[in-house]
Design an enzyme around this catalytic site. Structure first.
Site, PDB file in Angstrom:
ATOM      1  N   HIS A 120      14.427 -29.902   8.251  1.00  0.00           N
ATOM      2  CA  HIS A 120      14.939 -29.311   9.487  1.00  0.00           C
ATOM      3  C   HIS A 120      15.083 -27.787   9.458  1.00  0.00           C
ATOM      4  O   HIS A 120      15.236 -27.161  10.509  1.00  0.00           O
ATOM      5  CB  HIS A 120      16.301 -29.944   9.793  1.00  0.00           C
ATOM      6  N   SER A 170      20.388 -24.627  22.483  1.00  0.00           N
ATOM      7  CA  SER A 170      19.309 -23.709  22.135  1.00  0.00           C
ATOM      8  C   SER A 170      19.629 -22.289  22.583  1.00  0.00           C
ATOM      9  O   SER A 170      20.073 -22.053  23.712  1.00  0.00           O
ATOM     10  CB  SER A 170      18.000 -24.173  22.787  1.00  0.00           C
ATOM     11  N   GLN A 223      21.298 -34.027  22.255  1.00  0.00           N
ATOM     12  CA  GLN A 223      20.396 -34.644  23.221  1.00  0.00           C
ATOM     13  C   GLN A 223      18.971 -34.267  22.840  1.00  0.00           C
ATOM     14  O   GLN A 223      18.642 -33.091  22.741  1.00  0.00           O
ATOM     15  CB  GLN A 223      20.687 -34.162  24.646  1.00  0.00           C
TER      16      GLN A 223
END
Length: 641
Positions: free
Chosen positions: A335, A451, A552
């Site tokens: 990641h 983000s 999400q």
């Protein structure tokens, strides 16, 4: 084979040309007093009153005129001037590279594809060949800077986003370190671009050259080479120890084991080939036999341990595409180089490529005899054998400890939520808070990734979803003695969603508190002999223990994302809202007696049903009332995928 144009290697500066064209702004530094006030507001209702008063005094001293906070803020503003992004290095180290935990479950998320129905091994290999072909096409887009710019969706939509993460998809490698890992990127203008994929099969590793004589292998050629690899891997006389297990260990332990491996030139050569590859393709054997969403996800998260496919991995590489004989397929992601949405965008492109086929490439006859793929060799000392045994044992512990469920809530989805004029994400986040409160009668620090790619080199900041407004709503929903009217509950729900939405906007515009406080803390390490009391205070330490770690990850194709919890007594909650359903991936640890993924999923389902019932009491035309069966059922009775 398709003929490739010979393109000179890219210089690092070219990867940033998108940002230069877009002229993205720098990440702003929030005002100090604003961040301190928001921090106290976020934590006041989550800690005892006496503890909060103590923390309030500490924050006041920290933010006093002429105090340490102002000094650090000035240093941060200087850093903003000198760097493209003032938090990116601090964030990367804190979130990933300093973390000593093993990558499987603890750090590496997975994306699970729709189950494939392979009739035989050839079907499996055709799928893998098509996937590799898609990877090469996508990489060609990246190499030629032809990938279209992403634009913000949802809140404050329509703004261009930083694209730098895409250029790390196939060029990054996480190198283990004894105290801190290093994120390595292939940026050299001297070394050639990687032209090989590493294929893992039966815990063995093979070099698959995908470009030969400046020609990219066709899918047919790739299929032929993969068949050779499967045949080579099946030769038990040639089998070598499952070195990939070492990458599943704690980062310091793997760094130590790697140091031992590097003493031998054969091992150095093998490690070099893996560290420079485009990606890994893991040809897995069958898993447990259970092909539910839950069990296929487990195969991606940890491979089922060393007795199944857990050693058929190399966790340091940013992308590992898994193609299982039983139809379990997906991608495991290291990641640190990029965020989940970038992974999803890449993956959806690959799947669309596989569905439509790439007819534009010029086909030529294959060379008469392709060179055989090469098996990577390893020389294992007794010390390495000991490391392998230890790694295998610890991976088994990870497998046994993970409590995981994929739960598909199918009573309604984002269509209904939008009819209530609510943000689907805000609505679901409030439902998660209600679910947790029902189980534990309290709210806890919650992480939802937001983000910040609107800014140069932006990654993410945190939306703190456990708001005072959420607490007021969940208390009203669970306090049966108070007899709160439905209209009042509905008003509290709207306020909770509005508070969530406002914090979301604050986060995506660079005004959230987590990155700011992190940067101030890291600057204090250099400036202060002793850690400031602000960052040693129990409230601050508690604020960074995210018992609820949520995200999400929407998709347009049939797939879903999942990951593990970030603290021993916590939950991971990844969700994908669809028009008429919501897919949740809930994770926790069996080692914590307080947590249960099934119980939490049931509580989420019950909360969503009650919230729909509450909304429908005002607007019955928008949705049919839930039946008694719907209200009662949880994932054990409903769709436990």
């Amino acid at each position: 084979m398709p003929i490739l144009e010979k393109v000179p290697p890219k210089m690092p500066v070219q990867a940033s040309s998108c940002e230069e064209v877009l002229d993205l702004p720098k990440l702003p530094v929030p005002p100090l007093q604003q961040t301190l006030a928001t921090y106290l507001q976020c934590m006041q209702h989550l800690v005892p009153e006496e503890q909060f008063r103590k923390s309030q005094a500490i924050v006041k001293r920290f933010g006093a005129p002429g105090g340490l906070g102002e000094t650090l803020q000035e240093k941060l503003l200087e850093r903003q001037e000198k760097t493209a992004n003032w938090v990116s290095e601090y964030w990367l180290n804190d979130m990933y590279l300093n973390n000593r935990l093993a990558l499987p479950v603890n750090s590496s998320p997975a994306v699970i594809f729709a189950r494939q129905h392979f009739q035989d091994t050839n079907d499996q290999l055709r799928f893998a060949a098509s996937l590799i072909s898609g990877v090469l096409s996508y990489k060609a887009l990246l190499d030629s800077q032809s990938i279209p710019t992403d634009w913000a969706k949802g809140q404050l939509s329509g703004q261009p986003l930083c694209m730098k993460q895409y250029y790390r998809l196939f060029s990054s490698y996480r190198l283990p370190g004894h105290t801190q890992d290093t994120l390595v990127a292939q940026k050299s203008s001297i070394m050639p671009e990687p032209e090989h994929v590493i294929v893992a099969c039966c815990n063995q590793f093979f070099v698959l050259d995908v470009v030969i004589n400046f020609r990219r292998l066709s899918e047919g050629d790739l299929f032929t080479q993969l068949r050779k690899i499967v045949k080579m891997a099946s030769n038990e006389d040639e089998r070598l120890p499952p070195i990939g297990l070492l990458t599943s260990d704690g980062r310091s332990e793997w760094a130590k084991a790697r140091t031992v491996l590097l003493k031998d030139s054969t091992n150095r050569d093998s490690l070099d080939m893996i560290e420079r590859c485009i990606c890994l393709v893991c040809l897995d054997g069958p898993g447990t036999g259970d092909l539910s969403d839950t069990h296929r996800a487990l195969q991606l998260l940890h491979g089922g341990g060393c007795s199944l496919n857990g050693a058929n991995r190399w966790y340091d590489k940013s992308l590992q595409f898994v193609v299982g004989r039983d139809g379990t397929c997906g991608v495991v992601c290291e990641h640190s180089p990029f965020d989940g949405i970038v992974l999803v965008q890449c993956t959806e492109h690959l799947l669309k490529h596989m569905m439509t086929g790439n007819k534009k490439l010029v086909r030529v006859d294959s060379v008469s005899e392709l060179p055989a793929p090469r098996r990577l060799r390893w020389k294992c000392s007794p010390e390495t054998q000991g490391h392998l045994a230890s790694s295998a044992e610890k991976l088994q512990r990870i497998v046994k400890n993970l409590d995981f469920i994929v739960y598909k809530f199918d009573n309604y989805g984002k269509t209904f939520i939008k009819k209530q004029k609510c943000s689907p994400d805000g609505f679901i986040q409030v439902a998660l808070q209600l679910a947790y409160y029902r189980l534990y009668q309290r709210l806890v620090p919650t992480y939802e990734s937001a983000s910040i790619r609107r800014f140069q080199e932006g990654r993410v900041d945190n939306i703190r979803s456990a708001t005072p407004e959420a607490l007021a709503f969940v208390q009203a929903m669970t306090d049966h003695k108070a007899a709160v009217l439905a209209s009042e509950k509905l008003q509290l729900l709207q306020r909770a969603i509005q508070a969530q939405t406002e914090y979301t906007v604050m986060a995506i515009t660079g005004m959230a508190i987590d990155n700011h406080l992190l940067a101030l803390r890291e600057l204090a390490r250099d400036l202060c002999k002793e850690p400031p009391e602000m960052f040693m205070d129990e409230t601050y330490l508690m604020s960074n223990r995210f018992i609820l770690s949520t995200s999400q990850v929407p998709t347009t194709m049939e797939m879903f994302c999942c990951y593990g919890p970030v603290v021993p007594n916590g939950y991971g909650a990844c969700y994908n809202p669809h028009a008429e359903a919501i897919t949740f991936c809930i994770s926790s640890f069996h080692g914590c007696k307080e947590t249960s993924s099934v119980e939490f999923a049931e509580a989420v389902g019950a909360s969503l049903v009650d919230m729909r019932d509450l909304c429908s009491s005002r607007q019955p035309a928008d949705s049919k009332p839930p039946t008694a069966k719907e209200r009662a059922r949880g994932p054990s009775q409903a769709k436990q995928s």
